[in-house]
Design a protein around this motif. Sequence first.
Motif, short mmCIF file in Angstrom:
data_model
loop_
_atom_site.label_atom_id
_atom_site.label_comp_id
_atom_site.label_asym_id
_atom_site.label_seq_id
_atom_site.Cartn_x
_atom_site.Cartn_y
_atom_site.Cartn_z
N PRO A 16 0.81 -1.22 0.00
CA PRO A 16 0.00 0.00 0.00
C PRO A 16 0.85 1.27 0.00
CG PRO A 16 -0.82 -1.57 1.61
CD PRO A 16 0.49 -2.10 1.14
N ALA A 17 0.30 2.32 -0.63
CA ALA A 17 1.00 3.60 -0.66
C ALA A 17 -0.03 4.74 -0.54
CB ALA A 17 1.83 3.75 -1.92
N ASN A 18 -0.86 4.64 0.48
CA ASN A 18 -1.80 5.72 0.81
C ASN A 18 -1.15 6.55 1.91
OD1 ASN A 18 -3.83 7.36 1.87
ND2 ASN A 18 -5.43 5.86 1.46
N ILE A 19 -0.71 7.75 1.57
CA ILE A 19 0.08 8.52 2.53
C ILE A 19 -0.73 8.98 3.73
CG2 ILE A 19 1.74 9.24 0.78
CD1 ILE A 19 0.43 11.97 0.72
N ARG A 20 -2.04 8.87 3.67
CA ARG A 20 -2.86 9.21 4.83
C ARG A 20 -2.59 8.24 5.99
NH1 ARG A 20 -8.46 8.79 6.67
NH2 ARG A 20 -8.97 7.25 5.09
N PHE A 21 -2.11 7.05 5.67
CA PHE A 21 -1.86 6.03 6.70
C PHE A 21 -0.37 5.82 6.97
CE2 PHE A 21 -6.03 5.11 4.93
CZ PHE A 21 -6.78 5.14 6.09
N LEU A 38 3.59 8.03 5.90
CA LEU A 38 4.55 8.33 4.84
C LEU A 38 5.62 7.26 4.75
CD1 LEU A 38 5.24 12.16 5.17
CD2 LEU A 38 3.89 11.00 3.43
N LYS A 39 6.11 6.79 5.89
CA LYS A 39 7.20 5.83 5.89
C LYS A 39 6.81 4.55 5.17
CE LYS A 39 10.57 3.58 8.93
NZ LYS A 39 11.01 3.41 10.34
N GLU A 40 5.63 4.01 5.52
CA GLU A 40 5.16 2.79 4.87
C GLU A 40 4.94 3.03 3.38
OE1 GLU A 40 1.11 1.67 5.58
OE2 GLU A 40 1.57 -0.48 5.42
N SER A 41 4.31 4.17 3.05
CA SER A 41 4.00 4.46 1.65
C SER A 41 5.25 4.58 0.80
CB SER A 41 3.17 5.74 1.56
OG SER A 41 1.93 5.59 2.21
N PHE A 42 6.23 5.34 1.28
CA PHE A 42 7.43 5.54 0.48
C PHE A 42 8.32 4.29 0.48
CE2 PHE A 42 6.57 10.20 0.95
CZ PHE A 42 6.33 10.40 -0.39
N ALA A 82 -2.89 12.10 -1.23
CA ALA A 82 -2.14 13.31 -1.56
C ALA A 82 -3.02 14.52 -1.81
CB ALA A 82 -1.24 13.07 -2.77
N SER A 83 -4.33 14.33 -1.79
CA SER A 83 -5.22 15.49 -1.97
C SER A 83 -5.39 16.27 -0.67
CB SER A 83 -6.60 15.03 -2.48
OG SER A 83 -7.18 14.10 -1.58
N GLU A 84 -4.96 15.68 0.45
CA GLU A 84 -5.06 16.38 1.74
C GLU A 84 -3.82 17.25 1.89
OE1 GLU A 84 -5.26 17.81 5.47
OE2 GLU A 84 -3.61 16.44 5.00
N PRO A 85 -3.99 18.58 2.06
CA PRO A 85 -2.83 19.49 2.01
C PRO A 85 -1.73 19.17 3.00
CG PRO A 85 -4.89 20.73 1.87
CD PRO A 85 -5.27 19.31 2.17
N THR A 86 -2.08 18.79 4.23
CA THR A 86 -1.04 18.50 5.22
C THR A 86 -0.22 17.28 4.84
OG1 THR A 86 -2.43 19.43 6.97
CG2 THR A 86 -0.63 18.02 7.67
N HIS A 87 -0.91 16.24 4.39
CA HIS A 87 -0.19 15.03 3.96
C HIS A 87 0.66 15.31 2.73
CE1 HIS A 87 -3.75 12.79 5.98
NE2 HIS A 87 -2.75 12.94 6.83
N LEU A 88 0.14 16.10 1.80
CA LEU A 88 0.89 16.42 0.59
C LEU A 88 2.14 17.23 0.94
CD1 LEU A 88 1.22 16.49 -2.46
CD2 LEU A 88 -0.31 18.46 -2.53
N ALA A 89 1.98 18.20 1.83
CA ALA A 89 3.13 19.02 2.23
C ALA A 89 4.21 18.16 2.89
CB ALA A 89 2.68 20.13 3.17
N LEU A 122 7.67 14.87 -8.61
CA LEU A 122 6.36 15.51 -8.62
C LEU A 122 5.41 14.58 -7.89
CD1 LEU A 122 4.27 17.60 -9.72
CD2 LEU A 122 4.07 16.13 -11.74
N ILE A 123 4.68 15.10 -6.91
CA ILE A 123 3.72 14.29 -6.17
C ILE A 123 2.33 14.84 -6.42
CG2 ILE A 123 2.97 13.49 -3.90
CD1 ILE A 123 5.84 13.72 -2.94
N THR A 124 1.43 13.95 -6.82
CA THR A 124 0.05 14.33 -7.06
C THR A 124 -0.86 13.21 -6.57
OG1 THR A 124 -1.51 15.19 -8.72
CG2 THR A 124 -0.07 13.38 -9.40
N THR A 125 -2.15 13.36 -6.77
CA THR A 125 -3.09 12.34 -6.32
C THR A 125 -3.24 11.25 -7.37
OG1 THR A 125 -5.08 13.29 -7.29
CG2 THR A 125 -4.38 14.17 -5.16
N ASP A 126 -3.60 10.06 -6.92
CA ASP A 126 -3.85 8.97 -7.85
C ASP A 126 -5.03 9.29 -8.76
OD1 ASP A 126 -5.54 8.82 -5.62
OD2 ASP A 126 -5.61 6.63 -5.60
N ALA A 127 -6.01 10.05 -8.24
CA ALA A 127 -7.17 10.40 -9.05
C ALA A 127 -6.79 11.34 -10.19
CB ALA A 127 -8.24 11.05 -8.17
#
Length: 308
Positions: free
Chosen positions: A43-48, A50-54, A86-93, A106-111
């Motif tokens: 999984p790579a959902n940064i809401r849950f 960053l370390k696991e996702s990256f 990545a659509s959540e500003p805090t997580h994206l930042a 470049l980081i963007t949302t999957d959508a």
Amino acid sequence: MLGTLHPMAVTALLLGVDGGGTGCRARLTDLEGQVWGEGAAGPANIRFGLKESFASVMRATDACLEQAGLSLADTDIVACLALAGASEPTHLAAARTYNLPFSHTLITTDAHAACIGAHGGRNGGIIIVGTGSVGWGIVAGREHRVGGWGFPVSDEGSGAWIGCEAARRVLWAYDGRIPWTGLLKRILARFDGDPHAIVRWMGQAQPRDFGVLAPLVVEYSARDDAVACELMRGAANHIDGMASRLAALGVTRLALSGGLAASMERWLSPQTRERLVTPEGDALSGALQLARLEAKAMAQSLLAAQNG
């Protein structure tokens, strides 16, 4: 077909990553689009996290490089990471400050990437129906988002939503509030017939854990199980709502993507199905298209600076 080249010949490559709640995929290409390697990881959902996702992103990237016979030291990589959350500003930042080993990221949302991939960067919309759900549209250069705020307060119609609603109905049946069906008995059996085990599991479960139950609902809906059919109709109703809102925003061409897209289509309203088009590509191809545009912009900026 994967290409092969001598490491010393590499000057710049593009990396596209599609990261979601269940897993992530990566593809490495050259600037002309030839594929050098592909990989997949968790999984790579940064809401849950960053370390696991990256960590997942890098495992998938390492698989790409291994296929290409390269290492990060051999290449300049322009990467586009299209990640759930990545659509959540805090997580994206936070994600943008993460130390990644690429020349440019470049980081963007999957959508967003899925919408680019589905329509080749032209106007259009997409609804992702996977572990989560979200609608995304691009009209005259403007981006529009519908839903996708995160389970459990959003992501209606998704695998996580379907799984949660199925578990809820198991408890309703145990209470005697609704009749048992084959689906509900099957789910309770996964918990050794103990409703308290469902409650204990629920307290720790993440969206992807709820989403594991969604394929059972799809399976039993094909058997005309009353609860499974009710859940598929309810999920489709939420997807129809997203489609209606995107249409109101000017989206005329709509694609479906995600692990549940094929199963969901027949449950959608005629109005939604009339607007559906076959996606030209997916989030991975969209991420690579964005990486290519980023690389070209960087090259043009460097050239302008040299000429200036």
